[in-house]
Write an enzyme that holds these catalytic residues in place. Sequence first.
Site, PDB file in Angstrom:
ATOM      1  N   ASP A 394       0.804  -1.219   0.057  1.00  0.00           N
ATOM      2  CA  ASP A 394       0.430   0.015  -0.224  1.00  0.00           C
ATOM      3  C   ASP A 394       1.009   0.978   0.013  1.00  0.00           C
ATOM      4  O   ASP A 394       1.674   1.436   0.388  1.00  0.00           O
ATOM      5  CB  ASP A 394      -0.869  -0.110   1.544  1.00  0.00           C
ATOM      6  CG  ASP A 394      -2.427  -1.253   1.483  1.00  0.00           C
ATOM      7  OD1 ASP A 394      -2.569  -1.572   0.781  1.00  0.00           O
ATOM      8  OD2 ASP A 394      -2.689  -1.139   2.096  1.00  0.00           O
ATOM      9  N   MET A 395       0.507   2.046  -0.204  1.00  0.00           N
ATOM     10  CA  MET A 395       0.863   3.629  -0.607  1.00  0.00           C
ATOM     11  C   MET A 395       1.598   4.063   0.726  1.00  0.00           C
ATOM     12  O   MET A 395       2.916   4.718   0.991  1.00  0.00           O
ATOM     13  CB  MET A 395       0.229   4.834  -1.687  1.00  0.00           C
ATOM     14  CG  MET A 395       0.676   6.051  -1.231  1.00  0.00           C
ATOM     15  SD  MET A 395      -0.021   7.188  -1.431  1.00  0.00           S
ATOM     16  CE  MET A 395      -0.527   7.705   0.208  1.00  0.00           C
TER      17      MET A 395
END
Length: 546
Positions: A394-395
């Site tokens: 995930d970012m």
Amino acid sequence: MTFLFLSLLMTKFHSFQSNINAIELPEEIAYPHNYTPHKIAKLASEKLQNYLENQIDFTHDFGLHSSNGLGKMFGVLVVKNKFNEIGYLAAFSGKLSDRTLHKHFVPPVFDTLDTNNFYIKAENQLNELTKEIETLSEDNRYLDLKKQYHTQNQLNKEFLEAERAKIKNRRKLRKAQNEVDNQKNINEEFYLREYEIYLNDKLKPLKTLFTNKYEEIDSLKQKRATLSANTQQKLFRSYLFLNGNHEKANLLDLFEESPQNIPAGAGDCCAPKLFQYAYHNELTPIALAEFWWGKPLTSTIRKHKQYYPACTGKCKPILTHMLQGLKVQNTPLLTELNKIDSLDILYEDEHLIAINKPHDVLSVSGKEIEHSIEYLVKRNYPKATGPLIVHRLDMSTSGILLIAKSKEVHKKLQEQFINKTIEKRYIALLEGVLPKDKGTIDLPLRVDLDDRPKQMVCYKHGKKALTKWEKISIENNSTRIYFYPISGRTHQLRMHAAHPKGLNIPIVGDDLYGNKASRLCLHAEQIKFIHPVSKNEIIVHSPAPF
């Protein structure tokens, strides 16, 4: 005139009844799909929550003291009226106590329960058509006729097939005896056609009776479908949304370029109701906040008194229009993006790289944002071929990310992920104290279609998601924990931590399923795999930065 204006607002424009002069008001409206509520919006929320705890205006079981209740999303919009007085508006999502109108809350953008508009009349017509269709479809005479027709029709097919089989066998016999008789073949074909006509004629009276009844029912179904489609289109046009420039747009306009169909309930969430009422009554929007009130949901993450952003599926196209003409903060995704210019390499050889991805950096480039680990790898390794990123983080998540330098290595590493032979260990910090020492979470996940990219627990359509975990320590009312994901679903660890059927404690800094902080305290700390070329076991470690 002043008295009239104030009287119209007296039940919707709520004063704070306290001194708010010390609170510095925001100059811009927060980005509604990812924000931390402003202090003035939190104060308004507390006022509304106090009302909900003590009100006697309606009865609704929110599930706070029972097992059968249902929670609901509420929202507040701090506004300034034409006399520069600061107050707030309140709204609820959908219906409350089976009603759309309540004296404490702003009205809906379009009231589907108003008996004077077309929608109720159309709903009544649709209900009548449905009842008529059900009555005709369930009538014993029709069901008997239907059974008789289908039974006799099937028998006729069997009779015809039996005769056809007999003729086929006779022809085989003639062929075996070297007998060639074209006239017999012609006679048999003629007999089959005549026999089929005879069977059809015999069935015709029954078929006519059944077909007439069937077509009567089918005609009603088509009438209902046409009325339903026309009503829906008229309803979409009736939801007319204003914006800060006093421009109007309906649901058909706003979702014209959306990849999805117009979701059910679009326009009935809190935020559109609040902004609509503000524009209609010459109120200037200042700050927005939405919170959940009641029993937590079992599918998505919704906890009592927790603040949540506006959904993306139903509200984003609408609010993109409604916020035009106002000063709105930039998307946090753009402002908080960690634009690194170099790669932190933990391991490298001629075949692959293991890098330490910082938090708030995309693994791969998106439609709107090019800057990512993938972008930097392509820039730094122009001769690398094939897919580069073997897996994703995930970012918001930091930690170890594997990069392949060739298509062949990429394929072999992905096979290890698919076969679950790669061992991954994450470290996280949870918002509360976890009493147990270890365990396993098994909650199937799928995307929340109304609020992408959030995920939801779904036992019907969700994909299996399995996580093992182990407590490390308790630190200042927080729990440090190891996560061992067996599967690799989107937001798996974040959902398994926050969900009531999981650990029921969100990860620190989780702006999607918990509370926003300086960062998401989730880090891919260690990975163990077999080198696709040397066949040696490789262990890469990256200490958590929190």
